[in-house]
Design a protein around this motif. Structure first.
Motif, short mmCIF file in Angstrom:
data_model
loop_
_atom_site.label_atom_id
_atom_site.label_comp_id
_atom_site.label_asym_id
_atom_site.label_seq_id
_atom_site.Cartn_x
_atom_site.Cartn_y
_atom_site.Cartn_z
N THR A 75 0.82 -1.22 0.00
CA THR A 75 0.00 0.00 0.00
C THR A 75 0.85 1.27 0.00
OG1 THR A 75 -0.14 -0.08 2.42
CG2 THR A 75 -1.93 -1.11 1.18
N LYS A 76 2.17 1.12 0.12
CA LYS A 76 3.06 2.28 0.13
C LYS A 76 3.86 2.41 -1.18
CE LYS A 76 3.58 2.37 5.16
NZ LYS A 76 4.54 2.37 6.30
N HIS A 77 3.53 1.60 -2.17
CA HIS A 77 4.26 1.60 -3.44
C HIS A 77 3.67 2.68 -4.34
CE1 HIS A 77 6.73 -0.97 -6.34
NE2 HIS A 77 6.35 0.10 -7.02
N LYS A 78 4.30 3.86 -4.35
CA LYS A 78 3.75 5.02 -5.04
C LYS A 78 4.24 5.11 -6.49
CE LYS A 78 2.87 9.94 -4.17
NZ LYS A 78 3.13 11.08 -3.25
N ILE A 79 3.32 5.50 -7.39
CA ILE A 79 3.63 5.70 -8.80
C ILE A 79 3.76 7.19 -9.08
CG2 ILE A 79 2.67 5.50 -11.14
CD1 ILE A 79 1.39 2.85 -10.22
N TYR A 80 4.73 7.56 -9.90
CA TYR A 80 4.99 8.96 -10.20
C TYR A 80 4.74 9.24 -11.68
CZ TYR A 80 7.31 8.67 -5.69
OH TYR A 80 7.57 8.46 -4.36
N CYS A 81 4.22 10.42 -11.97
CA CYS A 81 3.91 10.83 -13.34
C CYS A 81 4.49 12.22 -13.58
CB CYS A 81 2.40 10.83 -13.57
SG CYS A 81 1.89 11.29 -15.23
N ASN A 82 5.33 12.35 -14.60
CA ASN A 82 6.00 13.62 -14.88
C ASN A 82 6.10 13.87 -16.38
OD1 ASN A 82 7.02 14.49 -12.10
ND2 ASN A 82 7.83 12.40 -12.24
N GLU A 83 6.52 15.07 -16.72
CA GLU A 83 6.84 15.36 -18.11
C GLU A 83 8.05 14.51 -18.52
OE1 GLU A 83 7.22 19.51 -19.10
OE2 GLU A 83 5.73 20.10 -17.61
N HIS A 84 8.10 14.16 -19.79
CA HIS A 84 9.19 13.33 -20.30
C HIS A 84 10.38 14.21 -20.66
CE1 HIS A 84 10.70 10.30 -23.53
NE2 HIS A 84 11.34 10.15 -22.38
N LEU A 85 11.33 14.31 -19.74
CA LEU A 85 12.48 15.18 -19.94
C LEU A 85 13.61 14.48 -20.69
CD1 LEU A 85 12.73 16.83 -16.39
CD2 LEU A 85 11.58 17.73 -18.42
N THR A 86 14.45 15.26 -21.35
CA THR A 86 15.66 14.71 -21.96
C THR A 86 16.61 14.31 -20.84
OG1 THR A 86 16.78 16.85 -22.05
CG2 THR A 86 15.41 16.24 -23.95
N LEU A 87 17.64 13.53 -21.19
CA LEU A 87 18.61 13.10 -20.18
C LEU A 87 19.30 14.29 -19.53
CD1 LEU A 87 20.24 9.98 -21.90
CD2 LEU A 87 18.64 10.01 -19.99
N ASN A 88 19.63 15.30 -20.34
CA ASN A 88 20.28 16.49 -19.78
C ASN A 88 19.37 17.21 -18.80
OD1 ASN A 88 22.67 16.17 -21.17
ND2 ASN A 88 22.09 17.48 -22.88
N ASN A 89 18.10 17.35 -19.15
CA ASN A 89 17.16 18.03 -18.25
C ASN A 89 16.88 17.21 -16.99
OD1 ASN A 89 16.83 20.43 -19.64
ND2 ASN A 89 15.16 19.65 -20.90
N LYS A 90 16.87 15.88 -17.13
CA LYS A 90 16.70 15.03 -15.95
C LYS A 90 17.86 15.21 -14.98
CE LYS A 90 13.93 11.24 -17.82
NZ LYS A 90 13.91 9.80 -18.16
N LYS A 91 19.07 15.27 -15.54
CA LYS A 91 20.25 15.46 -14.70
C LYS A 91 20.19 16.80 -14.00
CE LYS A 91 25.29 15.61 -14.89
NZ LYS A 91 26.49 15.56 -15.77
N LEU A 92 19.80 17.85 -14.74
CA LEU A 92 19.70 19.18 -14.15
C LEU A 92 18.62 19.21 -13.06
CD1 LEU A 92 20.61 22.14 -14.22
CD2 LEU A 92 18.90 22.55 -16.01
N PHE A 93 17.50 18.54 -13.32
CA PHE A 93 16.40 18.48 -12.36
C PHE A 93 16.87 17.79 -11.07
CE2 PHE A 93 12.00 16.56 -11.36
CZ PHE A 93 11.63 17.68 -10.62
N ARG A 94 17.62 16.70 -11.22
CA ARG A 94 18.13 15.98 -10.05
C ARG A 94 19.09 16.86 -9.24
NH1 ARG A 94 19.79 11.96 -12.56
NH2 ARG A 94 21.98 12.49 -12.80
N GLU A 95 19.99 17.56 -9.94
CA GLU A 95 20.94 18.43 -9.25
C GLU A 95 20.21 19.60 -8.57
OE1 GLU A 95 23.72 19.55 -12.25
OE2 GLU A 95 24.66 17.57 -12.34
N CYS A 96 19.17 20.08 -9.22
CA CYS A 96 18.38 21.18 -8.65
C CYS A 96 17.69 20.72 -7.36
CB CYS A 96 17.36 21.64 -9.69
SG CYS A 96 16.40 23.07 -9.16
#
Length: 211
Positions: free
Chosen positions: A142-163
């Motif tokens: 009951t704690k297994h959560k699903i996430y939904c986001n915009e489909h970012l490029t690898l560069n934008n994903k990396k920037l998002f993670r660092e942010c």
């Protein structure tokens, strides 16, 4: 879409040409070439992001043998009170892990018929404040959560993670993505700052920095 692909190929050719000339030029010319390459690579990434403007990315969705991803997306729509019909789905598939040794479920990329529908799905998903895997019959946890986001490029994903990492250290309350732009906000009453490059990460700083 064809125009985006044509522009991207042309930019990639220019990058290759600049990189091939870089080794034979002097230091000053090399620095100028590096700057030009960086600008072109940024434009290529921007075009790639535009090509994903109708895409969603679902993560932490348990994998099942013989799974029907079309039906899964329809069921997800029912849960978030937004009708998603099969004709609205252009394509849906799981994507390989960026890190081959990852044990997490492969992410699901969904391309829908319009950016408006994509944004409506994101809004409905966030309004519900979470979808659990067991609600879709995919897990007993009951704690297994699903996430939904915009489909970012690898560069934008990396920037998002660092942010997110820097925002956590600086005690910023919010970090999110809207129309492929990373946004951050220290508190409910603070101004929103846009993070479009690594240089912009300097906008995220402790409240008392410099005092």
């Amino acid at each position: 879409m064809n125009e985006l692909q044509t522009n991207q190929k042309e930019l990639e050719k220019r990058v290759l040409s600049l990189e091939s000339n870089q080794s034979s030029s002097g230091k000053k010319n090399t620095d100028q070439t590096s700057d030009a390459v960086s600008i072109l690579e940024s434009k290529i990434d921007s075009l790639e992001q535009q090509a994903r403007q109708c895409n969603l990315e679902l993560s932490n969705v348990p994998e099942k043998r013989g799974e029907n991803l079309l039906s899964l997306i329809e069921s997800l729509g029912t849960l978030i009170n937004l009708q998603i019909q099969q004709r609205d789905i252009i394509s849906v598939h799981r994507v390989p892990h960026a890190q081959p040794d990852s044990t997490r479920p492969k992410n699901i990329v969904v391309k829908v018929s319009s950016r408006i529908l994509r944004d409506n799905i994101l809004s409905a998903f966030r309004l519900r404040k979470g979808v659990m895997a067991n609600e879709l019959g995919l897990s007993n946890n009951t704690k297994h959560k699903i996430y939904c986001n915009e489909h970012l490029t690898l560069n934008n994903k990396k920037l998002f993670r660092e942010c997110r990492e820097k925002a956590k250290k600086c005690e910023f309350k919010y970090v999110w993505v809207k129309h492929a732009t990373i946004l951050a906000r220290e508190s409910d009453h603070s101004p929103v700052v846009a993070i479009r490059s690594h240089k912009d990460l300097s906008k995220i700083k402790p409240r008392n920095a410099g005092h």
